[in-house]
Design a protein around this motif. Structure first.
Motif, PDB file in Angstrom:
ATOM      1  N   THR A 210       0.495  -1.198   0.068  1.00 52.80           N
ATOM      2  CA  THR A 210       0.012   0.185   0.079  1.00 52.80           C
ATOM      3  C   THR A 210       0.769   1.400   0.012  1.00 52.80           C
ATOM      4  O   THR A 210       0.707   2.266  -0.491  1.00 52.80           O
ATOM      5  CB  THR A 210      -0.931   0.106   1.364  1.00 52.80           C
TER       6      THR A 210
ATOM      7  N   ASN B 123      -2.488   3.455   5.788  1.00 50.85           N
ATOM      8  CA  ASN B 123      -1.745   2.249   5.481  1.00 50.85           C
ATOM      9  C   ASN B 123      -1.017   1.804   6.678  1.00 50.85           C
ATOM     10  O   ASN B 123      -0.783   0.544   6.907  1.00 50.85           O
ATOM     11  CB  ASN B 123      -0.535   2.406   4.425  1.00 50.85           C
TER      12      ASN B 123
ATOM     13  N   THR C 221      -8.104   5.278  -0.185  1.00 47.10           N
ATOM     14  CA  THR C 221      -8.654   4.051  -0.270  1.00 47.10           C
ATOM     15  C   THR C 221      -8.059   3.198   0.964  1.00 47.10           C
ATOM     16  O   THR C 221      -7.130   3.210   1.288  1.00 47.10           O
ATOM     17  CB  THR C 221      -8.423   3.104  -1.504  1.00 47.10           C
TER      18      THR C 221
ATOM     19  N   GLN D  15      -3.907  -5.704  -5.027  1.00 48.48           N
ATOM     20  CA  GLN D  15      -3.885  -4.816  -3.975  1.00 48.48           C
ATOM     21  C   GLN D  15      -3.894  -3.352  -5.078  1.00 48.48           C
ATOM     22  O   GLN D  15      -4.390  -2.357  -4.671  1.00 48.48           O
ATOM     23  CB  GLN D  15      -2.703  -4.633  -3.245  1.00 48.48           C
TER      24      GLN D  15
ATOM     25  N   SER E  23     -13.787  -2.629  -1.014  1.00 45.40           N
ATOM     26  CA  SER E  23     -12.904  -1.356  -0.696  1.00 45.40           C
ATOM     27  C   SER E  23     -13.498  -0.154  -0.458  1.00 45.40           C
ATOM     28  O   SER E  23     -14.686   0.045  -1.244  1.00 45.40           O
ATOM     29  CB  SER E  23     -11.594  -1.336  -1.414  1.00 45.40           C
TER      30      SER E  23
ATOM     31  N   THR F   4      -9.142  -1.350   2.227  1.00 49.18           N
ATOM     32  CA  THR F   4      -9.885  -2.167   2.361  1.00 49.18           C
ATOM     33  C   THR F   4     -10.856  -2.602   3.437  1.00 49.18           C
ATOM     34  O   THR F   4     -10.561  -2.396   4.601  1.00 49.18           O
ATOM     35  CB  THR F   4      -9.099  -3.530   1.682  1.00 49.18           C
TER      36      THR F   4
ATOM     37  N   GLN G 265      -7.403  -2.933  -6.095  1.00 55.34           N
ATOM     38  CA  GLN G 265      -8.414  -2.486  -4.869  1.00 55.34           C
ATOM     39  C   GLN G 265      -8.227  -1.039  -4.452  1.00 55.34           C
ATOM     40  O   GLN G 265      -9.137  -0.377  -4.119  1.00 55.34           O
ATOM     41  CB  GLN G 265      -7.685  -3.316  -3.719  1.00 55.34           C
ATOM     42  N   ALA G 266      -6.994  -0.533  -4.811  1.00 55.56           N
ATOM     43  CA  ALA G 266      -6.647   0.920  -4.484  1.00 55.56           C
ATOM     44  C   ALA G 266      -7.255   1.920  -5.658  1.00 55.56           C
ATOM     45  O   ALA G 266      -6.973   2.982  -5.679  1.00 55.56           O
ATOM     46  CB  ALA G 266      -5.185   1.344  -3.871  1.00 55.56           C
ATOM     47  N   GLY G 267      -7.679   1.225  -6.517  1.00 51.91           N
ATOM     48  CA  GLY G 267      -8.303   2.159  -7.659  1.00 51.91           C
ATOM     49  C   GLY G 267      -7.326   2.368  -8.758  1.00 51.91           C
ATOM     50  O   GLY G 267      -7.470   3.191  -9.693  1.00 51.91           O
TER      51      GLY G 267
ATOM     52  N   GLU H 190     -13.804   3.965  -0.687  1.00 52.91           N
ATOM     53  CA  GLU H 190     -12.926   5.092  -1.443  1.00 52.91           C
ATOM     54  C   GLU H 190     -13.484   6.454  -0.883  1.00 52.91           C
ATOM     55  O   GLU H 190     -14.652   6.551  -0.720  1.00 52.91           O
ATOM     56  CB  GLU H 190     -13.317   5.070  -2.914  1.00 52.91           C
TER      57      GLU H 190
END
Lengths: 395, 300
Positions: free
Chosen positions: A217, B13, B141, A248, B132, B143, A251-253, B134
């Motif tokens: 991340t 994070n 973001t 990942q 996830s 999850t 998932q973070a876009g 946003e």
């Protein structure tokens, strides 16, 4: 020599210890006249999703050859030991194959770090070692004249990746993420950048992670903060990590196309990556599907019949080709002498493999082969291109 | 992305990563606190919990229950290991306990390989967990797994806190951790307390294992090694043996790992681990007992 009780106990103890020593759990009884080929393989551990199919492919070809009468009137025997994806164990296995099993050639290991562990031991004994799928083009120079690759080098596949990115994906600004923990991923990233820059592209941001990390991340956030955004991501990764990295990212876009090397050629990409594996492209040795070329189709059918499952990835075909290449070399050498086999291998010209034609130019032990690019869409793999790159970085 | 949002995302994070490390570190500290023993097999309790959850889930049980199953089986394994491997050598030299725990590690890992093969296994998570969140037009973001991790860490820590301060057993555990001989003398059943400590620690490990697997998407018998290493670092930073210390250390380590990548130039990313450990060494030079522990006098 008098037989004393102590003597008997000593001999019995020695015999007991010798038989209790941990031995490999895959071992075939050797018949007198067989030609032994050594196969150090990572049947367990992080490399197993690549090595296991490769060994299956090798054994399939071995059976075909033996059923047709063998080589030089003798049957071939494959001596397989598990290297547990541990380079230290790999070196021990290589010594065992050379000193105890006295193999006349070696075939196995699909990652450069492991070939670097086993290769020197084969080199010292003057026994040829063919790696079906380890792609570092530096290996033959690093180890010696007994090391051969049955696959293209990383400089070739990286150049093909760069050409694909520049001409098919029409992208010039690339983000480079690499695993800095293995020779393969570091070299692949290096060659990719060289080819990309040569073709007019540019790395706008580069970052690292280490194999074994489970969270990317931090790197992903850094990527997202970039402005302007890169058009394509090149991620140089090992098979154990590709699924997770890709997942990942998505998932973070992050929606840009992701491009990688043959480390992506594993069922884990789609299994772990799930929906994230879409819009991913990777270079590999052959497109394993029923609608591929005729030799692949035949191999496909044979593999399915023997193992009850379709070939998991191109490494199965590479194992098949590696075995065929060695058998062909033994036939041409006319003897099972390791030095003659090595020379015959070096003279290989146009061996028709499932993964393409294998020839070694004089003094070069990395074949010139075409690179297959595979794309992932809706969880399915499809052929995205076959590239013979015009410019390739020197190893 | 504005600097504020960037920092916020990296903090998120760091917190997610830190929660995982904290969970594993707490179990380690629990065991060390009572037994003065470094339990190398702790990472494998994680693995046991993860594989248990995988197997239970494969039988069709919904995720929530396989999670609890993973915790329970992790705790049970801890109790069994304590009874079979550690109790017979209790009171022996520290080295003996260390080697015993190493042996347990090997046995558990190879058992895992025998039962499940050492290839990575896909760890499926249910739909509701696979989403996830946003915010700010996709710039922030995280999850659902991250959320679950932080929430479960909070809940389990509150339960643990309540247990060690408000219940007799918990108080007994702390007494035994402070001075086992004295606890024995006042009539506490020290054996039972040690079993409870192991059950708790291994239950924590099981929970951490399932969450780690949910985050990583794969399980494999060797998965416990890296978290164990990080947990050691985290527990030592916070003060080995202190639960609060393990918590603090876990979050600090997670934050450190993320921030080095986030705020230093990319050229330094390959040296991330080297930097983290250099800081650790530097830190220990000034506070060898970690953040929350002071030096103790030992009567010879």
């Amino acid at each position: 020599m008098t037989i004393t009780r102590r003597g008997i106990v000593g001999v019995a103890a020695a015999a007991g210890v010798a038989s209790a020593l941990p031995g490999p759990w895959i071992r075939r009884a050797s018949a007198a006249e067989t030609i032994k080929i050594g196969s150090p393989s990572n049947l367990t551990g992080s490399q197993s999703s690549i090595d296991q199919p490769q060994v299956n492919g090798t054994k399939l070809k071995l059976k075909e050859i033996n059923d047709a009468g063998g080589v030089l009137g003798r049957q071939l025997e494959l001596v397989v030991y598990d290297c547990k994806s541990d380079p230290t164990v790999t070196a021990t296995v290589a010594s065992q194959l050379i000193n105890q099993d006295k193999v006349v050639a070696g075939l196995g290991l699909n990652d450069s770090d492991y070939v670097l562990a086993a290769g020197p031991i084969f080199q010292k004994a003057g026994v040829a070692f063919v790696t079906p799928g380890a792609t570092s083009p530096k290996l033959p120079e690093q180890i010696g004249d007994t090391t051969f690759l049955a696959c293209f080098g990383d400089n070739v596949q990286a150049a093909a990746d760069a050409e694909f990115v520049l001409s098919k994906l029409k992208a010039k600004n690339i983000y480079l993420l690499r695993d800095n923990g293995s020779e393969y991923t570091v070299l692949l990233a290096k060659y990719f950048e060289a080819a990309l820059v040569n073709g007019g592209g540019k790395i706008v941001l580069r970052d690292d992670y280490k194999s074994g990390d489970r969270s990317f991340t931090a790197q992903i956030t850094k990527l997202k903060a970039m402005s302007p955004k890169p058009e394509v991501l090149f991620i140089s990764a090992q098979p154990d990590d590709v699924g997770l990295v890709v997942k990942q990212m998505r998932q973070a876009g992050v929606t840009q196309p992701i491009v990688g090397g043959d480390g992506y050629d594993t069922p884990l990409l789609v299994q772990v990556g799930g929906k994230g594996a879409n819009n991913v492209y990777f270079s590999t040795h052959a497109y394993m599907a029923e609608d591929s070329t005729a030799p692949v189709k035949k191999f496909f059918g044979g593999y399915k019949k023997a193992y009850g499952t379709v070939p998991e990835n191109a490494f199965a075909a590479l194992g098949y080709d590696g075995m065929g290449l060695i058998a062909d070399a033994i036939t041409r050498a006319g003897s099972a002498d390791p030095a003659k086999i090595r020379d015959a291998l070096a003279a290989s010209n146009g061996y028709p493999g499932v993964t393409g034609s294998i020839s070694f130019r004089p003094g070069i032990r990395v074949p010139d082969k075409t690179v297959t690019i595979i794309g992932v869409k809706s969880g399915k793999l499809s052929l995205a291109g076959e590239i013979k790159p015009s410019w390739v970085a020197t190893p | 992305m504005s600097p504020g949002l960037y920092i916020a995302q990296q903090i998120i994070n760091g917190v997610s990563l830190g929660s995982l490390y904290a969970l594993v570190a707490i179990g380690l500290s629990l065991v060390f606190g009572i037994l003065r023993m470094t339990n190398f097999a702790h990472g494998d309790m994680m693995m046991v919990g993860a594989f248990a959850a995988l197997t239970i889930g494969a039988a069709g049980v919904p995720f929530e229950w396989s999670l609890l199953g993973g915790i329970a089986i992790g705790a049970l394994t801890g109790v069994i290991v304590e009874r079979v491997a550690y109790r017979p050598v209790r009171g022996a030299a520290d080295v003996t306990l260390l080697l015993t725990s190493l042996a347990v590690t090997y046995i558990l890992e190879n058992l895992g390989i025998l039962l499940f093969t050492s290839s990575p296994h896909d760890f499926p998570i249910p739909e509701w967990l696979d989403s996830s969140y946003e915010f700010s037009d996709g710039q922030i973001t995280f999850t659902q797994v991250n959320v679950l991790t932080v929430v479960l860490t909070g809940i389990s820590l509150s339960l643990l806190g309540w247990f060690v301060t408000r219940t007799d057993m918990g108080l007994g555990m702390r007494a035994a951790a402070e001075d086992m001989q004295a606890a024995n003398l006042v009539g506490l059943d020290v054996n039972k307390l040690i079993v409870i400590a192991f059950a708790l620690a291994s239950g924590f490990a099981g929970l951490a294992g399932v969450l780690w697997a949910a985050q990583a998407g794969v399980v494999e018998p060797s998965m416990g090694f890296t978290p164990l290493l990080k947990a050691f670092v985290a527990a030592i930073i916070g003060g080995f043996g202190s639960i609060a210390g393990a918590l603090l250390g876990g979050y600090l380590l997670g934050a450190l790992e993320v921030f080095i990548v986030a705020f230093l130039p990319s050229e330094l990313s390959p040296y991330r681990d080297a930097l983290v450990f250099s800081l650790l060494i530097a830190f220990l030079l000034f506070r060898p007992n970690g953040l929350l522990r002071t030096s103790r006098e030992v009567k010879l």
